[in-house]
Structure formats: structure tokens, C-alpha cells
Write a protein that holds these residues in place. Structure first.
Motif, PDB file in Angstrom:
ATOM      1  N   LEU A 162      22.797  77.007  78.595  1.00 27.18           N
ATOM      2  CA  LEU A 162      21.387  77.154  78.978  1.00 27.18           C
ATOM      3  C   LEU A 162      21.246  78.099  80.164  1.00 27.18           C
ATOM      4  O   LEU A 162      20.322  78.919  80.206  1.00 27.18           O
ATOM      5  N   ARG A 163      22.169  78.014  81.112  1.00 30.21           N
ATOM      6  CA  ARG A 163      22.139  78.908  82.275  1.00 30.21           C
ATOM      7  C   ARG A 163      22.309  80.360  81.850  1.00 30.21           C
ATOM      8  O   ARG A 163      21.617  81.251  82.362  1.00 30.21           O
ATOM      9  N   ARG A 164      23.200  80.624  80.928  1.00 33.32           N
ATOM     10  CA  ARG A 164      23.401  82.001  80.450  1.00 33.32           C
ATOM     11  C   ARG A 164      22.131  82.519  79.769  1.00 33.32           C
ATOM     12  O   ARG A 164      21.744  83.676  79.970  1.00 33.32           O
TER      13      ARG A 164
ATOM     14  N   VAL B 277      11.661  88.666  73.981  1.00 29.11           N
ATOM     15  CA  VAL B 277      11.150  87.703  73.005  1.00 29.11           C
ATOM     16  C   VAL B 277      12.281  86.872  72.393  1.00 29.11           C
ATOM     17  O   VAL B 277      12.159  85.657  72.231  1.00 29.11           O
ATOM     18  N   GLY B 278      13.408  87.516  72.088  1.00 28.37           N
ATOM     19  CA  GLY B 278      14.537  86.781  71.526  1.00 28.37           C
ATOM     20  C   GLY B 278      15.201  85.883  72.539  1.00 28.37           C
ATOM     21  O   GLY B 278      15.521  84.720  72.249  1.00 28.37           O
ATOM     22  N   CYS B 279      15.423  86.420  73.755  1.00 28.18           N
ATOM     23  CA  CYS B 279      16.069  85.624  74.803  1.00 28.18           C
ATOM     24  C   CYS B 279      15.215  84.428  75.193  1.00 28.18           C
ATOM     25  O   CYS B 279      15.723  83.324  75.413  1.00 28.18           O
TER      26      CYS B 279
ATOM     27  N   GLU C 220      17.054  75.984  73.404  1.00 27.37           N
ATOM     28  CA  GLU C 220      18.167  75.266  74.034  1.00 27.37           C
ATOM     29  C   GLU C 220      17.639  74.235  75.035  1.00 27.37           C
ATOM     30  O   GLU C 220      18.135  73.110  75.113  1.00 27.37           O
ATOM     31  N   ALA C 221      16.612  74.615  75.801  1.00 25.22           N
ATOM     32  CA  ALA C 221      16.064  73.702  76.803  1.00 25.22           C
ATOM     33  C   ALA C 221      15.435  72.477  76.154  1.00 25.22           C
ATOM     34  O   ALA C 221      15.481  71.369  76.703  1.00 25.22           O
ATOM     35  N   ALA C 222      14.852  72.639  74.966  1.00 26.41           N
ATOM     36  CA  ALA C 222      14.193  71.527  74.280  1.00 26.41           C
ATOM     37  C   ALA C 222      15.175  70.449  73.871  1.00 26.41           C
ATOM     38  O   ALA C 222      14.772  69.306  73.611  1.00 26.41           O
TER      39      ALA C 222
ATOM     40  N   GLY D 197      15.660  80.322  85.378  1.00 34.06           N
ATOM     41  CA  GLY D 197      16.783  79.777  86.148  1.00 34.06           C
ATOM     42  C   GLY D 197      16.387  78.574  86.986  1.00 34.06           C
ATOM     43  O   GLY D 197      17.175  77.624  87.133  1.00 34.06           O
ATOM     44  N   GLU D 198      15.174  78.590  87.536  1.00 37.35           N
ATOM     45  CA  GLU D 198      14.716  77.455  88.329  1.00 37.35           C
ATOM     46  C   GLU D 198      14.563  76.207  87.460  1.00 37.35           C
ATOM     47  O   GLU D 198      14.829  75.092  87.917  1.00 37.35           O
ATOM     48  N   LEU D 199      14.141  76.407  86.218  1.00 33.64           N
ATOM     49  CA  LEU D 199      14.030  75.262  85.313  1.00 33.64           C
ATOM     50  C   LEU D 199      15.408  74.674  85.029  1.00 33.64           C
ATOM     51  O   LEU D 199      15.562  73.449  84.968  1.00 33.64           O
ATOM     52  N   VAL D 200      16.403  75.521  84.865  1.00 38.63           N
ATOM     53  CA  VAL D 200      17.760  75.017  84.669  1.00 38.63           C
ATOM     54  C   VAL D 200      18.209  74.221  85.900  1.00 38.63           C
ATOM     55  O   VAL D 200      18.858  73.179  85.775  1.00 38.63           O
ATOM     56  N   ASP D 201      17.854  74.694  87.105  1.00 42.22           N
ATOM     57  CA  ASP D 201      18.188  73.942  88.323  1.00 42.22           C
ATOM     58  C   ASP D 201      17.614  72.536  88.269  1.00 42.22           C
ATOM     59  O   ASP D 201      18.293  71.554  88.619  1.00 42.22           O
ATOM     60  N   ARG D 202      16.350  72.423  87.845  1.00 42.22           N
ATOM     61  CA  ARG D 202      15.703  71.102  87.775  1.00 42.22           C
ATOM     62  C   ARG D 202      16.384  70.223  86.728  1.00 42.22           C
ATOM     63  O   ARG D 202      16.561  69.024  86.930  1.00 42.22           O
TER      64      ARG D 202
END
Length: 298
Positions: free
Chosen positions: A121-123, A141-143, A150-152, A194-199
Motif C-alpha cells: 500500500l505504501r508503494r 488514474v491507474g495508480c 488496496e486501501a479498501a 501517504g498520510e492515509l497509509v500513516d493513519r
């Protein structure tokens, strides 16, 4: 495929499932706005572009039509649908209400999420952030789609994740053509992946919920500004702008004529708009709410 259309060249297919690969490729073209609303093509045209037989080309197009991402027209082939501003408001409302509610209740149950997935997810977050800050829409759009898919997974509910992915595809199909009209796109789109991944890594469900709400608020305000649309009367903004839920800066407010707001049919507790149909194919099983029958296209 290229901006000139499906007959302009031959795309190279390298993966195993031709059906899924062609479907993904066409979906990405529509998401990026390279296949605009109203573009029509036939099974033969798509088969020629991708250098395959008619069977996988037809299957891919039928799959996309079943998901509401293409319209099947007798004797004319398939056409890219047009999503209006009102369509987009419905999409955004469904996405915002569903994610906010799911994340609010996430901490109240056993959580089987595989935390090793945050490395991937970080990548994906880094790739989406780079594309957003550089203004590379075709890459973004793809990224962005892959990041949110992945986050879902943190929700640990495949049906919710699949439905959110379907809504995001439609969001990009609406938004991309308008973003392409911006002279300089660098730094315009949301870039706080990236901040969402931190959370998420911190198991901060409430912080993740607030940041997702900020993403939705930022996006709708950006598009309202680009289209000179008023957001007066858009009910979901009460949730996204709630000071207790959103403590992050948002895009500048937009001004303009107020769009007509059609009533939404509801489901469950009367909060989530009922979809016109539940997407089939790669997103979820094909059925209509309350019925055991296959879903027809939009």
C-alpha cells in the motif's frame, strides 16, 4: 489504444486472461478520458486493436456493459456512456457515506486485516502521490485506482471494496475529461495518499476516516470549481465539512448556478443511495438488490 480511437493501432497483450486484460485496458482508457463519452466501437474493431479473436473481445465488452461502463446498442456495437454532474454527485455521495460508516464501525469488531499489506500500500501511495504532484493524469488514474483498491482491503469486506472500486472507476470517467482541460495539472489533484497509509499503519481508524472524508471533499470542490458548479444543497457536504470529522484544508469553494438535485432512493437505514444495478464481472457478483437475477447494464 490512442486518442484517435480504436482503429489507430495494435496494442500488445502479455497477460494470461485476454478477456480480463482487454476489459482492464479499455476501462483504463475510459478512466483517463482517452476514450470519451459517446465513442462507439464494434467487437471486430476491438479484436483488431488488440490482435485477438472476436471471442475474448466480445466477452470483455459484455463484461464492461454489465458493469455499466459501456452501453450495448443493437447493430451499433458498444458506446462509452456519459456521466453527468448529477451522476457524479450520486457517485460521490454513495462513496462518502459508505466509507465513513464502514470506518466508523471498523474498531467495533474483530479485525482480520493482513497488516503486511501496508508495504504494498505504501508503494502504491508513493506512486499515486508522485503522479498527482507531477500532473501526469495518464499515470495518476491507474495508480490512484490501485491505491484505493488496496486501501479498501482494510475494511475486510469484499463486497464493500468491490462496490467502492466500481464507483471510483465511474468517478474518473467523469472527472478525467475536465482535468485534461486544465493547462497545468501539477499539484492540482489530491496527493495525501501517504498520510492515509500513516493513519492505517497506526491503526488510527478515526484519523483514516477523517482523511478519506477530506479526499472526497477536496475532489468535489475541485470539480465544482472547474465546472463552475454550486455545491449549495449537496447534503453529503454536511458530513464532509463537519468540524469534528474534517480538520484538514480543502479546495477553494466554487460558485455558480445551483444544479437540480433529484431525490435519491435509499437502502438500509436510508443513508446510502441505491445503485442503479450492482456491478458484475471483476467487481462483484451479478445481482440486483432483493432479487436473485443477473444485473442488466445501465
Amino acid at each position: 489504444m490512442t486518442d484517435e480511437g480504436a482503429g489507430s493501432g495494435r496494442a500488445l497483450i502479455r497477460r494470461n486472461s485476454l478477456r480480463e486484460q482487454i476489459s482492464d485496458a479499455l476501462r483504463d482508457e475510459m478512466m483517463a478520458g482517452r476514450l470519451p463519452a459517446g465513442r462507439n466501437f464494434t467487437v471486430k474493431e476491438i479484436a483488431d486493436v488488440y490482435g485477438v479473436s472476436a471471442t475474448p473481445a466480445r466477452e470483455a465488452l459484455v463484461d464492461l456493459a454489465a458493469q455499466g461502463l459501456l452501453v450495448s446498442e443493437p447493430h451499433r456495437g458498444f458506446t462509452v456512456p456519459e456521466f453527468t454532474w448529477d451522476d457524479y454527485l450520486e457517485i460521490l455521495e454513495a462513496r462518502a457515506l459508505l466509507t465513513d460508516n464502514a470506518l466508523r464501525h471498523l474498531g467495533n469488531r474483530e479485525h482480520p486485516y493482513d497488516w503486511t499489506r501496508t508495504v504494498s500500500l505504501r508503494r502504491r501511495a508513493e506512486a499515486a502521490t508522485r503522479a498527482a504532484r507531477a500532473g501526469h493524469l495518464d499515470v495518476l488514474v491507474g495508480c490512484d485506482l490501485r491505491f484505493w483498491q488496496e486501501a479498501a482491503a482494510i475494511l475486510c469486506n469484499e463486497r464493500i471494496a468491490d462496490y467502492l472500486g466500481w464507483l471510483r472507476v465511474q468517478s474518473w470517467m467523469f472527472a478525467a475529461p475536465h482535468l485534461r482541460a486544465v493547462d497545468r495539472l501539477a499539484g492540482v489533484c489530491w496527493d495525501r495518499h501517504g498520510e492515509l497509509v500513516d493513519r492505517i499503519e497506526a491503526r488510527d481508524h478515526d484519523g483514516a476516516r477523517r482523511l478519506v472524508n477530506h479526499h472526497n471533499l477536496f475532489t468535489i470542490e475541485l470539480l465544482a470549481r472547474l465546472l463552475d458548479r454550486s455545491l449549495d444543497g449537496v447534503s453529503v457536504l454536511r458530513l464532509l465539512r463537519d468540524p469534528a470529522a474534517v480538520d484538514l484544508p480543502s479546495a477553494p469553494p466554487a460558485a455558480g448556478p445551483e444544479p437540480a438535485q433529484p431525490p435519491h432512493p435509499t437502502v438500509g437505514l436510508g443513508q446510502v443511495p441505491l445503485p442503479r444495478f450492482v456491478p458484475s464481472g471483476r467487481y462483484t457478483r451479478s445481482f440486483r438488490p432483493g432479487h436473485g437475477e443477473p444485473a442488466a447494464g445501465r
